[in-house]
Design a protein around this motif. Structure first.
Motif, mmCIF file in Angstrom:
data_model
loop_
_atom_site.group_PDB
_atom_site.id
_atom_site.type_symbol
_atom_site.label_atom_id
_atom_site.label_comp_id
_atom_site.label_asym_id
_atom_site.label_seq_id
_atom_site.Cartn_x
_atom_site.Cartn_y
_atom_site.Cartn_z
ATOM 1 N N ARG A 1 3.751 6.801 -1.174
ATOM 2 C CA ARG A 1 3.166 7.605 -0.096
ATOM 3 C C ARG A 1 4.224 8.290 0.751
ATOM 4 N NH1 ARG A 1 -1.654 4.324 2.573
ATOM 5 N NH2 ARG A 1 -1.177 5.858 4.146
ATOM 6 N N GLU B 1 0.586 4.299 -4.106
ATOM 7 C CA GLU B 1 -0.787 4.777 -4.216
ATOM 8 C C GLU B 1 -1.158 5.040 -5.661
ATOM 9 O OE1 GLU B 1 -2.453 7.789 -0.825
ATOM 10 O OE2 GLU B 1 -0.814 8.440 -2.079
ATOM 11 N N HIS C 1 0.817 -1.221 0.000
ATOM 12 C CA HIS C 1 0.000 0.000 0.000
ATOM 13 C C HIS C 1 0.852 1.272 0.000
ATOM 14 C CE1 HIS C 1 0.950 -0.384 4.242
ATOM 15 N NE2 HIS C 1 0.592 0.879 4.399
#
Ligand code: CA
Length: 234
Positions: A229, A219, A216
């Motif tokens: 990020r 992005e 994650h």
């Protein structure tokens, strides 16, 4: 003599926005010059080089994108930080502007607080010289060793393809920067690999999967591209 304040050039044809920006940026202790159109901006830039330019894209006459292109093509202004002021639904222009070399963008209506933070970030990034190539990049639980094509997630080595490695290295070296698909393609170009927009999406999907708990960190920026990020806490 007082320490010199960073100087900003605002290029914006909408009077209300220009006045709002002018007021708030003076208050935030910047030296501010204003231009209401592209021609005026180019004239000012012949006399002085600001530390950063806030550039509206939709201008009468010479467009923001054209100004961006001209600045990048001129050695004296090739490195001049540019933050684009864009309107909602201008994703194509944002992509184009980033590819022409703009550093960042904010979409109207924007909060002054967000804009001020972006200005600080872009000015800071620009003053930092490129870090040593062999230095390890540490981003949260992710360790990237550029010289050795080695990536570790929470201490565990992860096997990436050469292309995946290059894409990750490019994104992670500039947290918070939005890369368009085309810019990502460019970073891996030269390897005998036919890279298309779709292929970039496939690379990113593969990367996220292999990075597991760090997946994650990459992005999706809707309609524009991808970004590593800046805030990895959530
Ligand atoms: Ca405008």
């Amino acid at each position: 003599m007082l320490q010199q304040k960073p100087s900003l050039l605002i290029v914006e044809d909408e009077e209300d926005i220009l006045a709002l920006l002018h007021f708030n940026l003076i208050k935030a202790d910047y030296n501010v010059t204003c231009a209401a159109c592209g021609e005026e901006a180019l004239q000012i830039l012949q006399q002085q080089t600001p530390d950063l330019i806030l550039l509206d894209l939709m201008l009468p006459g010479i467009s923001g994108l054209e100004i961006c292109e001209r600045l990048r093509d001129t050695p004296e202004t090739a490195q001049l930080p540019i933050i684009m002021l864009t309107a909602c639904g201008e994703e194509e222009d944002i992509v184009r502007g980033l590819e022409l070399g703009a550093d960042d963008y904010v979409t109207k209506p924007f909060s002054i607080k967000v804009l001020l933070a972006r200005i600080v970030t872009v000015l800071r990034r620009n003053s930092e010289t490129d870090s040593v190539q062999d230095e390890k990049l540490v981003r949260g639980d992710l360790h990237i060793h550029p010289g050795r094509n080695l990536v570790k997630v929470a201490g565990e080595a992860v096997e990436l393809t050469f292309t995946e490695f290059r894409v990750l290295e490019a994104l992670a070296s500039k947290p918070g920067w939005v890369f368009t698909r085309y810019q990502i393609v460019n970073t891996v170009r030269g390897e005998d690999y036919a890279v298309t927009d779709r292929a970039v999406d496939v690379q990113i999907a593969g990367l996220r999967k292999k990075l597991g708990p760090c997946g994650h960190y990459i992005e999706t920026v809707r309609g524009v591209g991808y970004r590593f990020r800046e805030d990895l806490s959530s």
